[in-house]
Design an enzyme around this catalytic site. Structure first.
Site, PDB file in Angstrom:
ATOM      1  N   ASN A 106       0.856  -1.192   0.000  1.00 37.83           N
ATOM      2  CA  ASN A 106       0.000   0.000   0.000  1.00 37.83           C
ATOM      3  C   ASN A 106       0.885   1.232   0.000  1.00 37.83           C
ATOM      4  OD1 ASN A 106      -2.454   1.535   0.215  1.00 37.83           O
ATOM      5  ND2 ASN A 106      -1.947   1.898   2.382  1.00 37.83           N
ATOM      6  N   HIS A 108       0.768   5.184   1.341  1.00 32.95           N
ATOM      7  CA  HIS A 108       0.026   6.074   2.234  1.00 32.95           C
ATOM      8  C   HIS A 108       0.679   7.450   2.178  1.00 32.95           C
ATOM      9  CE1 HIS A 108      -2.363   7.331   5.678  1.00 32.95           C
ATOM     10  NE2 HIS A 108      -1.255   7.812   6.224  1.00 32.95           N
ATOM     11  N   SER A 135       4.641   6.991   2.055  1.00 34.99           N
ATOM     12  CA  SER A 135       5.287   5.759   2.517  1.00 34.99           C
ATOM     13  C   SER A 135       4.682   4.567   1.799  1.00 34.99           C
ATOM     14  CB  SER A 135       5.052   5.572   4.026  1.00 34.99           C
ATOM     15  OG  SER A 135       5.507   6.690   4.753  1.00 34.99           O
ATOM     16  N   ASP A 144      -2.668   1.231   8.088  1.00 30.50           N
ATOM     17  CA  ASP A 144      -1.488   2.079   7.811  1.00 30.50           C
ATOM     18  C   ASP A 144      -0.350   1.768   8.778  1.00 30.50           C
ATOM     19  OD1 ASP A 144      -3.763   4.821   7.306  1.00 30.50           O
ATOM     20  OD2 ASP A 144      -3.032   3.334   5.882  1.00 30.50           O
TER      21      ASP A 144
HETATM   22  C1  GRF Z   1      -3.186   9.479  -2.944  1.00 28.99           C
HETATM   23  O1  GRF Z   1      -3.103  10.464  -1.933  1.00 28.99           O
HETATM   24  C2  GRF Z   1      -2.485   8.243  -2.437  1.00 28.99           C
HETATM   25  O2  GRF Z   1      -1.443   8.550  -1.541  1.00 28.99           O
HETATM   26  C3  GRF Z   1      -3.540   7.521  -1.699  1.00 28.99           C
HETATM   27  O3  GRF Z   1      -4.735   7.765  -2.419  1.00 28.99           O
HETATM   28  C4  GRF Z   1      -4.648   9.042  -3.069  1.00 28.99           C
HETATM   29  C5  GRF Z   1      -5.125   8.957  -4.502  1.00 28.99           C
HETATM   30  O4  GRF Z   1      -4.326   8.020  -5.179  1.00 28.99           O
HETATM   31  N1  GRF Z   1      -3.200   6.131  -1.636  1.00 28.99           N
HETATM   32  P1  GRF Z   1      -4.652   7.665  -6.741  1.00 28.99           P
HETATM   33  O5  GRF Z   1      -4.521   8.942  -7.519  1.00 28.99           O
HETATM   34  O6  GRF Z   1      -6.072   7.135  -6.796  1.00 28.99           O
HETATM   35  O7  GRF Z   1      -3.609   6.645  -7.107  1.00 28.99           O
END
Ligand code: GRF
Length: 203
Positions: A106, A108, A135, A144
């Site tokens: 994942n 985060h 991260s 997380d």
């Molecule tokens: C981003 O802030 C990412 O860190 C979190 O979800 C948000 C959108 O990600 N995991 P994405 O554009 O859908 O990949």
């Protein structure tokens, strides 16, 4: 390396994988993209790249464990070696997490262990952080909380708002996540028996 990507929204991290793969910089096959949200724009990104998509609406399940069991069935139909959460906004239970132990990642948007949970950019600003970032970690049952593999740092600038801070972090996400997946594809990255990430045998 066969992967499945789980999304819920825009899918910009998915797009980073697709772009890196198409530039022959990332030796993966994205076997399918699964979203819990039928309206996720990431599904459109997958379709444009000719990648199979599935939607599994979490609202049609009474219990998280039932959703997870159905999700496992969908994922395992693609038989991936690695499962990537990329903007996936559902909390996963031990049912799923244990099934993919050591091969579920994942990203985060914070410098874990700081700022677990949601709205990390606004919270970083509210806390007066001078540094923020993203991260990538192995997923465990602790939200997380899994062992961190790699982080990217960005400065917090004095006139930042949550949107521009988030944009600065996303740029780093799109560099970092494909790099970590490449390490896994190159068999350089693993979660050892003690639950500690090892890159080239180094903790
Ligand atoms: C981003 O802030 C990412 O860190 C979190 O979800 C948000 C959108 O990600 N995991 P994405 O554009 O859908 O990949």
């Amino acid at each position: 390396l066969a992967v499945v990507v789980l999304i819920s929204g825009g899918g910009s991290n998915l797009q980073a994988f697709i772009d890196a793969q198409q530039r022959a910089e990332l030796p993966i096959i994205i076997r399918s993209v699964i979203s819990n949200n039928a309206d996720a724009y990431g599904l459109e990104r997958a379709r444009r790249a000719g990648i199979a998509t599935q939607v599994l609406d979490h609202r049609t399940f009474f219990q998280r464990e039932q959703f997870d069991a159905a999700l496992i069935n969908l994922i395992d139909q693609a038989a991936p070696e690695l499962v990537l959460l990329a903007g996936f906004m559902r909390i996963l239970t031990p049912v799923l997490v244990n099934h993919y132990d050591g091969r579920l990642l994942n990203i985060h948007p914070s410098l874990l262990p700081k700022l677990r949970g949601l709205h990390t950019h606004a919270r970083a600003l509210a806390n007066g952080e001078v540094e923020h970032g993203a991260s990538i970690h192995f997923v465990t049952a602790e939200l997380d909380g899994g062992p961190v593999i790699a982080q990217a740092r960005v400065p917090v600038l004095k006139d930042d708002d949550a949107n521009c801070l988030a944009a600065r972090v996303l740029i780093q996400e799109h560099r970092l996540y494909p790099r970590v997946v490449r390490w896994f594809a190159q068999r350089r990255l693993q979660l050892n028996a003690a639950g500690i990430p090892e890159l080239d045998g180094v903790k």
